[in-house]
Structures are given as C-alpha cells and as structure tokens.
Design a protein around this motif. Structure first.
Motif, PDB file in Angstrom:
ATOM      1  N   ALA A 197       0.875  -1.129  -0.102  1.00 12.56           N
ATOM      2  CA  ALA A 197       0.023   0.137  -0.094  1.00 12.56           C
ATOM      3  C   ALA A 197       0.689   1.062   0.145  1.00 12.56           C
ATOM      4  CB  ALA A 197      -0.845   0.055   1.239  1.00 12.56           C
ATOM      5  N   LEU A 198       1.986   0.984   0.881  1.00  9.09           N
ATOM      6  CA  LEU A 198       2.792   2.469   0.579  1.00  9.09           C
ATOM      7  C   LEU A 198       3.749   2.569  -0.521  1.00  9.09           C
ATOM      8  CD1 LEU A 198       4.144   2.197   4.462  1.00  9.09           C
ATOM      9  CD2 LEU A 198       2.342   3.867   3.366  1.00  9.09           C
ATOM     10  N   GLY A 199       3.559   1.525  -1.283  1.00 10.22           N
ATOM     11  CA  GLY A 199       4.499   1.468  -2.725  1.00 10.22           C
ATOM     12  C   GLY A 199       5.908   0.920  -2.600  1.00 10.22           C
ATOM     13  N   ILE A 200       6.269   0.225  -1.421  1.00 12.06           N
ATOM     14  CA  ILE A 200       7.605  -0.138  -1.080  1.00 12.06           C
ATOM     15  C   ILE A 200       7.867  -1.424  -1.921  1.00 12.06           C
ATOM     16  CG2 ILE A 200       9.154  -0.908   0.493  1.00 12.06           C
ATOM     17  CD1 ILE A 200       7.404   0.896   2.523  1.00 12.06           C
ATOM     18  N   VAL A 201       6.857  -2.346  -1.856  1.00  7.74           N
ATOM     19  CA  VAL A 201       7.122  -3.633  -2.883  1.00  7.74           C
ATOM     20  C   VAL A 201       5.836  -3.523  -3.557  1.00  7.74           C
ATOM     21  CG1 VAL A 201       8.200  -4.820  -0.892  1.00  7.74           C
ATOM     22  CG2 VAL A 201       5.811  -4.709  -0.901  1.00  7.74           C
ATOM     23  N   ARG A 202       6.093  -4.378  -4.693  1.00  9.09           N
ATOM     24  CA  ARG A 202       4.931  -4.392  -5.685  1.00  9.09           C
ATOM     25  C   ARG A 202       3.682  -5.538  -5.160  1.00  9.09           C
ATOM     26  NH1 ARG A 202       7.166  -5.351 -11.563  1.00  9.09           N
ATOM     27  NH2 ARG A 202       4.880  -5.141 -11.847  1.00  9.09           N
ATOM     28  N   ARG A 203       2.624  -5.344  -5.522  1.00  6.42           N
ATOM     29  CA  ARG A 203       1.543  -6.486  -5.133  1.00  6.42           C
ATOM     30  C   ARG A 203       1.917  -7.842  -6.006  1.00  6.42           C
ATOM     31  NH1 ARG A 203      -2.610  -4.380  -2.520  1.00  6.42           N
ATOM     32  NH2 ARG A 203      -2.585  -2.159  -2.268  1.00  6.42           N
ATOM     33  N   PRO A 204       1.877  -8.836  -5.335  1.00  2.39           N
ATOM     34  CA  PRO A 204       2.046 -10.015  -6.363  1.00  2.39           C
ATOM     35  C   PRO A 204       1.121 -10.139  -7.469  1.00  2.39           C
ATOM     36  CG  PRO A 204       1.290 -10.654  -4.059  1.00  2.39           C
ATOM     37  CD  PRO A 204       1.544  -9.179  -4.131  1.00  2.39           C
ATOM     38  N   VAL A 205       1.424 -10.856  -8.558  1.00  4.17           N
ATOM     39  CA  VAL A 205       0.420 -11.003  -9.691  1.00  4.17           C
ATOM     40  C   VAL A 205       0.589 -12.592 -10.066  1.00  4.17           C
ATOM     41  CG1 VAL A 205      -0.323 -10.539 -11.923  1.00  4.17           C
ATOM     42  CG2 VAL A 205       0.594  -8.629 -10.277  1.00  4.17           C
ATOM     43  N   PRO A 206      -0.090 -13.343  -9.980  1.00  7.71           N
ATOM     44  CA  PRO A 206      -0.122 -14.605 -10.526  1.00  7.71           C
ATOM     45  C   PRO A 206       0.424 -14.743 -12.020  1.00  7.71           C
ATOM     46  CG  PRO A 206      -2.262 -14.399  -9.672  1.00  7.71           C
ATOM     47  CD  PRO A 206      -1.666 -13.186  -9.597  1.00  7.71           C
ATOM     48  N   ARG A 207       1.448 -15.589 -12.008  1.00  6.61           N
ATOM     49  CA  ARG A 207       1.883 -15.723 -13.554  1.00  6.61           C
ATOM     50  C   ARG A 207       1.096 -16.266 -14.505  1.00  6.61           C
ATOM     51  NH1 ARG A 207       7.266 -19.466 -11.559  1.00  6.61           N
ATOM     52  NH2 ARG A 207       8.194 -17.512 -10.525  1.00  6.61           N
TER      53      ARG A 207
END
Length: 61
Positions: free
Chosen positions: A24-34
């Motif tokens: 939410a803070l933009g520190i890490v990307r949200r995971p997206v299934p392959r």
C-alpha cells in the motif's frame, strides 16, 4: 476484525510489518499470479484495484 482488535505483542517481540502495508505504501509490488497475462489486469492488481486471494498465489497458511 481490525488491527485494533488484535492482542498486544510482548515488548521483547520482533517488529512485524504486514505485507499489505508495504504494498500500500508502494515499497513492494503487489504479487500477480503468473497465469495472468492481460497487461490491463496486471496494472489493476498492482495498483491495488483488484485483490488476489492467497490461494491463487500459491501461498501456504
């Protein structure tokens, strides 16, 4: 249940950072299934507009 409903942690406990907070803070990307290949859908997931259940990400509980 909200974070305010959780029991207090001991003073000696290591700090915990929730993964949702980091994304939410933009520190890490949200995971997206392959298996998701549509660029617009990927962008929506990364923007936080669509939440993917952990079962679809292969996470264990």
């Amino acid at each position: 249940m909200s974070l305010l409903d959780l029991p207090p942690t001991p003073v000696t406990a290591d700090p915990v950072i929730l993964p949702g907070l980091l994304s939410a803070l933009g520190i890490v990307r949200r995971p997206v299934p392959r298996w998701i290949t549509d660029p617009d859908l990927i962008a929506s997931i990364e923007a936080g507009l669509i939440d993917i259940d952990d079962d679809f990400l292969g996470a264990t509980r």
